[in-house]
Structures are given as C-alpha cells and as structure tokens.
Scaffold this motif. Structure first.
Motif, mmCIF file in Angstrom:
data_model
loop_
_atom_site.group_PDB
_atom_site.id
_atom_site.type_symbol
_atom_site.label_atom_id
_atom_site.label_comp_id
_atom_site.label_asym_id
_atom_site.label_seq_id
_atom_site.Cartn_x
_atom_site.Cartn_y
_atom_site.Cartn_z
ATOM 1 N N ARG A 221 -3.752 4.992 -0.220
ATOM 2 C CA ARG A 221 -4.528 5.862 0.671
ATOM 3 C C ARG A 221 -4.484 7.313 0.188
ATOM 4 N NH1 ARG A 221 -5.982 3.956 5.877
ATOM 5 N NH2 ARG A 221 -5.399 1.796 6.140
ATOM 6 N N GLU A 222 -3.748 7.557 -0.877
ATOM 7 C CA GLU A 222 -3.670 8.892 -1.479
ATOM 8 C C GLU A 222 -4.600 8.924 -2.690
ATOM 9 O OE1 GLU A 222 -2.074 11.605 -0.490
ATOM 10 O OE2 GLU A 222 -1.173 10.630 1.242
ATOM 11 N N ASN B 285 0.914 4.338 1.641
ATOM 12 C CA ASN B 285 0.274 4.758 2.874
ATOM 13 C C ASN B 285 0.153 6.271 2.972
ATOM 14 O OD1 ASN B 285 0.701 5.428 6.029
ATOM 15 N ND2 ASN B 285 -0.528 3.569 5.742
ATOM 16 N N LYS B 286 1.188 6.974 2.477
ATOM 17 C CA LYS B 286 1.191 8.430 2.644
ATOM 18 C C LYS B 286 2.165 9.066 1.651
ATOM 19 C CE LYS B 286 1.903 11.700 6.445
ATOM 20 N NZ LYS B 286 2.313 11.837 7.833
ATOM 21 N N ASN C 214 -3.007 -1.090 -2.838
ATOM 22 C CA ASN C 214 -3.956 -0.083 -2.403
ATOM 23 C C ASN C 214 -3.217 1.242 -2.266
ATOM 24 O OD1 ASN C 214 -6.510 0.857 -1.286
ATOM 25 N ND2 ASN C 214 -5.430 0.958 0.667
ATOM 26 N N GLU D 297 0.823 -1.204 0.000
ATOM 27 C CA GLU D 297 0.000 0.000 0.000
ATOM 28 C C GLU D 297 0.862 1.262 0.000
ATOM 29 O OE1 GLU D 297 -3.577 0.680 2.761
ATOM 30 O OE2 GLU D 297 -1.889 1.566 3.833
#
Length: 159
Positions: A151-152, A50-51, A149, A48
């Motif tokens: 998250r952004e 994440n950030k 995935n 993922e």
C-alpha cells in the motif's frame, strides 16, 4: 404503439422491444456473474506491506497477512529481506504468524534502523514453515498460493 403500426413503422417498434429485452438479459447475466468473478480474483494467502511510518529517523513498517486458503493453518512463519534504494540487502526479518483460521487476518510491526525514504523493497525470502490444520508435515500450499501487495507506492513487495 398503434401510431407506429398504422404508419408502417411496426419494424421500428419490434426492434425497440428486442433491444430492451436484450439489455435486460445482459444486465441479468452481468449481475449473476459479478460475484463469482470477484471471488476468483482474490488471493488465497495475502502478505501486504500495509504502512510505513517515519519515527525519529527509523522506519516502522506494518505487515498484514490474510489466510484465504479455505482451510486453517496450524503454523506459518515467513522470512523477509529488506532492500535499500541502492539495491543492497539491509536486514532479514522473521514473521512468525502462528496459527491462522480460514479468513483470519493478522498484523505485525517492525522498526527498521533506516529512514523510510531509504527503503525500496521487501522480499519474501522464505516460507520457513507452513503446516495446514489436520495435515501431517509441512505444505507448499502457502507459498504456491501466495500473493504480495504494497500500500506504499514507493516500497515494492516481492516474492
């Protein structure tokens, strides 16, 4: 109850009991199957984004990986391709995760020499190595059971 039966409304009363009974059975079945459904939908090996954070004109990205293969991995390493908003290749990143126990999670961060606004996609270009614990040689299980995935919302993750 006596009022319903004495007025010839016994069928109404019986239907109310049947509806209540059916609702209770349905609720019990729903509760018993919910955990199983949640487990089946979780990815086996998740990678993922994440950030992504802007830092002095550069973009710091944080990657997250979780092993859910139900077995340990003695070594896993991935390669990512970074793609800009014009759809052009920007750079290649290596993500050597090393050993990961079952249900183990790891984070890694990278600083890209580009603004985050210019980053559109990160593609898992290759599973460089994936060796399962107690197995001889490499395995395709990591790539076959991988899910990505982001998250952004403005940066896509792809296989």
């Amino acid at each position: 109850r006596d009022f319903c039966l004495s007025r010839g409304l016994g069928d109404v009363y019986k239907r109310q009991i049947m509806v209540r009974h059916s609702s209770a059975v349905f609720a019990a079945l729903l509760c018993s199957f919910s955990p199983a459904l949640a487990q089946d939908s979780s990815p086996l090996f998740l990678v993922e984004l994440n950030k992504a954070t802007e830092r002095s004109g550069a973009c710091e990205i944080v990657m997250f990986a979780r092993n859910g293969l139900s077995q340990g991995i003695s070594n896993i390493s991935l390669k990512f391709a970074v793609v800009d908003t014009a759809g052009q290749f920007n750079s290649m990143l290596s993500l050597p995760l090393g050993a990961m126990r079952d249900k183990d999670s790891k984070f890694a961060s990278y600083t890209l020499q580009m603004p985050c606004a210019d980053l559109s996609k990160i593609v898992i270009n290759d599973v460089v190595s994936c060796t399962l614990k107690n197995a001889e040689g490499p395995s395709d299980l990591c790539s076959d059971q991988m899910e990505v995935n982001s998250r952004e919302p403005d940066i896509e993750m792809a296989l």
